[in-house]
Design an enzyme around this catalytic site. Structure first.
Site, mmCIF file in Angstrom:
data_model
loop_
_atom_site.group_PDB
_atom_site.id
_atom_site.type_symbol
_atom_site.label_atom_id
_atom_site.label_comp_id
_atom_site.label_asym_id
_atom_site.label_seq_id
_atom_site.Cartn_x
_atom_site.Cartn_y
_atom_site.Cartn_z
ATOM 1 N N ASP A 107 0.319 35.264 17.189
ATOM 2 C CA ASP A 107 0.464 35.839 15.861
ATOM 3 C C ASP A 107 -0.069 37.272 15.891
ATOM 4 O O ASP A 107 0.339 38.049 16.754
ATOM 5 C CB ASP A 107 -0.240 34.934 14.827
ATOM 6 C CG ASP A 107 -0.092 35.391 13.394
ATOM 7 O OD1 ASP A 107 0.997 35.206 12.821
ATOM 8 O OD2 ASP A 107 -1.063 35.951 12.852
ATOM 9 N N HIS A 306 5.439 27.856 13.955
ATOM 10 C CA HIS A 306 4.683 29.077 14.248
ATOM 11 C C HIS A 306 3.415 28.836 15.051
ATOM 12 O O HIS A 306 3.001 29.699 15.827
ATOM 13 C CB HIS A 306 4.310 29.757 12.927
ATOM 14 C CG HIS A 306 3.575 31.042 13.095
ATOM 15 N ND1 HIS A 306 4.156 32.169 13.627
ATOM 16 C CD2 HIS A 306 2.286 31.389 12.799
ATOM 17 C CE1 HIS A 306 3.278 33.153 13.647
ATOM 18 N NE2 HIS A 306 2.140 32.708 13.156
#
Length: 335
Positions: A107, A306
């Site tokens: 991320d 994610h």
């Protein structure tokens, strides 16, 4: 070549760094591998990688990025610019008595890892990127780009820009907000394409949590895991974490001299097939032959969201270790 050594228990300690203090969690001995988390997480997001990397013969170190967890939390918004985070990583390597390291990020940590490798190739000899592809500095001003997304709706990055605004949504119920945010981006709990996109906010008084799925946690997240994350943010507040978003234009200016620059070190990318970070940035992945000329492999995990290293820890660990084992290491790494 390094030899695998028995993994030791997790070792928590702090080092002095430009941030003031960085909290590290370390396991194993051997070549140094630095693990950088993203938003809204902490070192704990690497809990399944630390023992696996240690057992494979690496000195795995996960940090709390400045503003998170037990690391220092500078007051100034500009203290969270990318250049400052990169210098924290350089200080970390030096404080551990090493000259070089491999850096791996997820991320925002992916951006931090890539920029660390770009600016300090003499320190970061290889870079692994999870979820967020590498895109070289340059292009239009970031806040201008994000402001144009969504039409009548506001993109979450724009929503995060004003100090205090997102904090007012999150901090009254940190645990509930985190549970919804994690679920919104997890493969087994994310909204369907027919439902409202949780990356956007209604411009007339809406909140991000209005579109979070409710009812159950994603399969990778236990109540105990959520307690750990919530406990950290309830103690520190959210401002340090959100200030990363509030420096995107500053980063754009700071990194202008590196516009279009490739990261030339050996690299690895792992993305999730259901992750918007991967699908929205498909052009960046397609550009890897030019932007990541040292790329060993680019993997997109089918049906994964994610939170890659938490959703698919065994698969991610195998990919990371295979890649690390393929690198050329010093004959006698410090331990």
């Amino acid at each position: 070549m390094h030899q695998p050594t028995p993994s030791a228990d997790l070792r928590h300690h702090t080092i002095e760094a430009p941030a003031g203090r960085l909290h590290l969690v370390e396991q194993g001995t051997g070549p140094l591998v630095v693990l950088v988390h993203g938003f809204p997480e902490s070192w704990y997001s690497w809990r399944r990688q630390l023992p696996a990397l240690a057992a494979a013969g690496y000195r795995a170190v996960a940090l709390d990025v400045r503003g998170y967890g037990r690391s220092s939390k500078p007051a100034a918004t500009e203290a969270y610019r990318m250049l400052a985070l990169v210098e924290d990583n350089v200080a970390l390597v030096r404080a551990l008595g090493e000259e070089t390291a491999v850096i791996i990020g997820h991320d925002w940590g992916s951006n931090i890892a890539a920029t660390s490798a770009l600016l300090h190739s003499e320190v970061f000899r290889a870079v692994g990127l999870l979820s967020v592809p590498y895109a070289p500095p340059g292009g239009p001003r970031p806040t201008d780009v994000f402001a144009q997304l969504g039409g009548d709706e506001e993109f979450y990055v724009s929503y995060f820009q004003e100090p205090g605004r997102a904090e007012a949504e999150i901090e009254p119920d940190v645990r509930g907000w985190l549970a919804g945010f994690y679920a919104a981006l997890s493969a087994d709990t994310m909204p369907t394409q027919a439902e409202s996109d949780p990356h956007f906010v209604n411009r007339t008084g809406g909140q991000l949590r209005d579109r979070f799925p409710g009812g159950r946690l994603p399969s990778w997240l236990t109540e105990g895991d959520l307690d750990v994350y919530a406990g950290e943010f309830e103690r520190t507040g959210m401002t340090g974490a959100l200030n990363r978003y509030r420096n995107m234009d500053r980063d754009w200016e700071d990194l202008a001299p590196y516009s279009g620059a490739p990261v030339k070190q050996p690299s690895l990318f792992i993305g999730g097939g259901l992750d918007s970070s991967t699908t929205w940035m498909a052009d960046a992945i397609n550009a890897y032959p030019a932007t990541l000329p040292g790329l060993a492999d680019s993997h997109v995990l089918d049906g994964c969201g994610h939170w890659l290293q938490q959703e698919r820890p065994d698969e991610v660990n195998r990919l990371l270790i295979d890649w690390l084992d393929s690198l050329t290491w010093p004959e006698s790494p410090k331990v």
